[in-house]
Design a protein around this motif. Structure first.
Motif, mmCIF file in Angstrom:
data_model
loop_
_atom_site.group_PDB
_atom_site.id
_atom_site.type_symbol
_atom_site.label_atom_id
_atom_site.label_comp_id
_atom_site.label_asym_id
_atom_site.label_seq_id
_atom_site.Cartn_x
_atom_site.Cartn_y
_atom_site.Cartn_z
ATOM 1 N N GLU A 11 29.637 -57.466 63.143
ATOM 2 C CA GLU A 11 28.608 -58.228 63.846
ATOM 3 C C GLU A 11 27.300 -57.461 63.743
ATOM 4 O OE1 GLU A 11 29.086 -61.087 65.679
ATOM 5 O OE2 GLU A 11 27.260 -61.232 66.864
ATOM 6 N N VAL A 12 26.289 -58.156 63.243
ATOM 7 C CA VAL A 12 24.947 -57.588 63.199
ATOM 8 C C VAL A 12 24.058 -58.485 64.041
ATOM 9 C CG1 VAL A 12 23.006 -56.897 61.763
ATOM 10 C CG2 VAL A 12 25.338 -56.668 60.877
ATOM 11 N N THR A 13 23.386 -57.895 64.987
ATOM 12 C CA THR A 13 22.565 -58.689 65.886
ATOM 13 C C THR A 13 21.284 -57.933 66.219
ATOM 14 O OG1 THR A 13 22.598 -59.982 67.940
ATOM 15 C CG2 THR A 13 23.540 -57.768 68.015
ATOM 16 N N GLU A 14 20.387 -58.613 66.843
ATOM 17 C CA GLU A 14 19.134 -57.982 67.229
ATOM 18 C C GLU A 14 19.162 -57.575 68.701
ATOM 19 O OE1 GLU A 14 16.039 -59.992 64.051
ATOM 20 O OE2 GLU A 14 15.957 -60.596 66.157
ATOM 21 N N MET A 15 18.424 -56.557 68.986
ATOM 22 C CA MET A 15 18.346 -56.060 70.353
ATOM 23 C C MET A 15 17.998 -57.204 71.308
ATOM 24 S SD MET A 15 15.961 -52.959 71.739
ATOM 25 C CE MET A 15 14.445 -53.780 71.278
ATOM 26 N N GLY A 16 18.704 -57.231 72.419
ATOM 27 C CA GLY A 16 18.458 -58.258 73.420
ATOM 28 C C GLY A 16 19.407 -59.440 73.342
ATOM 29 N N GLN A 17 20.095 -59.570 72.230
ATOM 30 C CA GLN A 17 21.018 -60.690 72.075
ATOM 31 C C GLN A 17 22.343 -60.399 72.767
ATOM 32 O OE1 GLN A 17 20.191 -63.709 70.454
ATOM 33 N NE2 GLN A 17 18.203 -62.698 70.707
ATOM 34 N N SER A 82 22.208 -56.710 74.415
ATOM 35 C CA SER A 82 22.637 -55.597 73.568
ATOM 36 C C SER A 82 21.456 -54.685 73.251
ATOM 37 C CB SER A 82 23.262 -56.130 72.275
ATOM 38 O OG SER A 82 22.340 -56.949 71.577
ATOM 39 N N GLU A 83 21.769 -53.416 72.993
ATOM 40 C CA GLU A 83 20.770 -52.421 72.642
ATOM 41 C C GLU A 83 21.252 -51.647 71.405
ATOM 42 O OE1 GLU A 83 19.944 -49.902 75.972
ATOM 43 O OE2 GLU A 83 19.297 -51.557 77.266
ATOM 44 N N PRO A 84 20.332 -51.050 70.660
ATOM 45 C CA PRO A 84 20.728 -50.306 69.454
ATOM 46 C C PRO A 84 21.777 -49.235 69.725
ATOM 47 C CG PRO A 84 18.373 -50.691 69.416
ATOM 48 C CD PRO A 84 18.860 -51.185 70.762
ATOM 49 N N ARG A 85 21.730 -48.604 70.889
ATOM 50 C CA ARG A 85 22.691 -47.540 71.186
ATOM 51 C C ARG A 85 24.104 -48.078 71.413
ATOM 52 N NH1 ARG A 85 22.085 -46.276 77.451
ATOM 53 N NH2 ARG A 85 20.905 -48.085 78.136
ATOM 54 N N ASP A 86 24.261 -49.379 71.462
ATOM 55 C CA ASP A 86 25.587 -49.972 71.580
ATOM 56 C C ASP A 86 26.281 -50.066 70.216
ATOM 57 O OD1 ASP A 86 24.207 -52.402 73.891
ATOM 58 O OD2 ASP A 86 24.985 -50.382 74.277
ATOM 59 N N SER A 87 25.569 -49.764 69.170
ATOM 60 C CA SER A 87 26.150 -49.843 67.825
ATOM 61 C C SER A 87 27.334 -48.883 67.737
ATOM 62 C CB SER A 87 25.101 -49.485 66.769
ATOM 63 O OG SER A 87 24.036 -50.414 66.788
ATOM 64 N N ALA A 88 28.480 -49.416 67.368
ATOM 65 C CA ALA A 88 29.725 -48.636 67.347
ATOM 66 C C ALA A 88 30.822 -49.536 66.808
ATOM 67 C CB ALA A 88 30.088 -48.157 68.746
ATOM 68 N N LEU A 110 29.994 -53.192 65.338
ATOM 69 C CA LEU A 110 28.778 -53.812 65.883
ATOM 70 C C LEU A 110 27.557 -53.003 65.484
ATOM 71 C CD1 LEU A 110 27.269 -55.800 67.772
ATOM 72 C CD2 LEU A 110 27.742 -54.203 69.641
ATOM 73 N N THR A 111 26.581 -53.695 64.958
ATOM 74 C CA THR A 111 25.295 -53.083 64.649
ATOM 75 C C THR A 111 24.215 -53.860 65.382
ATOM 76 O OG1 THR A 111 26.048 -52.429 62.438
ATOM 77 C CG2 THR A 111 23.668 -52.435 62.834
ATOM 78 N N VAL A 112 23.488 -53.162 66.217
ATOM 79 C CA VAL A 112 22.388 -53.783 66.961
ATOM 80 C C VAL A 112 21.073 -53.228 66.416
ATOM 81 C CG1 VAL A 112 21.383 -54.233 69.219
ATOM 82 C CG2 VAL A 112 23.867 -53.926 68.999
ATOM 83 N N LEU A 113 20.281 -54.117 65.868
ATOM 84 C CA LEU A 113 19.020 -53.685 65.232
ATOM 85 C C LEU A 113 17.863 -53.648 66.230
ATOM 86 C CD1 LEU A 113 19.403 -55.819 61.987
ATOM 87 C CD2 LEU A 113 20.004 -53.400 62.317
#
Lengths: 113, 111
Positions: A11-17, A82-88, A110-113
């Protein structure tokens, strides 16, 4: 049995989603665990359920994270916002006993951009 | 607090060499310890548990209560042993029992 099934795999998403991760445990397993894997911290337990009831959620980072298990065959982990630091990589695992062998899913990256 | 420490994030050895992945724990009660392994493109899975005192894929691990260690050893490493290894402790607290994992050690066995 196909084992523990997780979706999505990536899952790739943008911050805040909002992000929703899903898990189907092995049939008959009474315990379900959500773990987060990062290079820095390894595997961290976020929350676990016994017979669909949350037992220990002390590992949930903050209020942005929530988890539910509406029935014995389905659980969700939600991050909002979501926030970038949630990427894991987020793993779901199930077991017959709380301290028994854990059977892991393939994980959701998960990748949060 | 109960915790598991794996001091080496990365470990590299040559094929045929002995390998030891270190695991130290802190726990006030009688510990139950496990090693889990994640091979490339495979699920994280149980490798062995100290209660069983078994050898799996040539790996053994002895619980040393005096040194609070549970190191994973293999006398002759193989390339297929390359994987991420996690040491885990059954953490029995008032809120309920669960597995606490260490940070993991990425083992690379070179040809």
């Amino acid at each position: 049995d196909a084992g523990v099934i997780q979706s999505p795999r990536h899952e790739v998403t943008e911050m805040g989603q909002e992000v929703t991760l899903r898990c189907k445990p092995i049939s008959g397993h009474d315990y379900l665990f959500w773990y987060r894997q990062t290079m820095m911290r390894g595997l961290e337990l976020l929350i676990y359920f016994n017979n669909n009831v949350p037992i220990d959620d002390s590992g949930m980072p903050e209020d942005r994270f929530s988890a539910k298990m509406p029935n014995a065959s389905f659980s969700t982990l939600k991050i909002q916002p979501s926030e970038p630091r949630d990427s894991a990589v987020y793993f779901c695992a199930s077991s017959l006993r709380v301290a028994g062998e854990l059977f892991f899913g393939e994980g959701s990256r998960l990748t949060v951009l | 607090a109960q915790r598991v420490t794996q001091p080496e994030k990365l470990l590299s050895v040559f094929k045929g060499a002995p390998v030891e992945l270190k695991c130290n724990y802190s726990y006030s009660g009688s510990p139950e310890l496990f090693w889990y392994v994640q091979y490339s493109r495979q699920r994280l899975q149980l490798l062995l548990r100290h209660i069983s005192r078994e050898s799996i894929k040539g790996f053994t691990a002895d619980l040393n209560k005096g040194e609070t260690s549970f190191h994973l050893k293999k006398p002759f490493a193989q390339e297929e042993d390359s994987a991420m290894y996690y040491c885990a402790l059954v953490n029995r607290e008032t809120s309920g029992s669960r597995l606490t994992f260490g940070e993991g050690t990425q083992l690379t066995v070179n040809p």
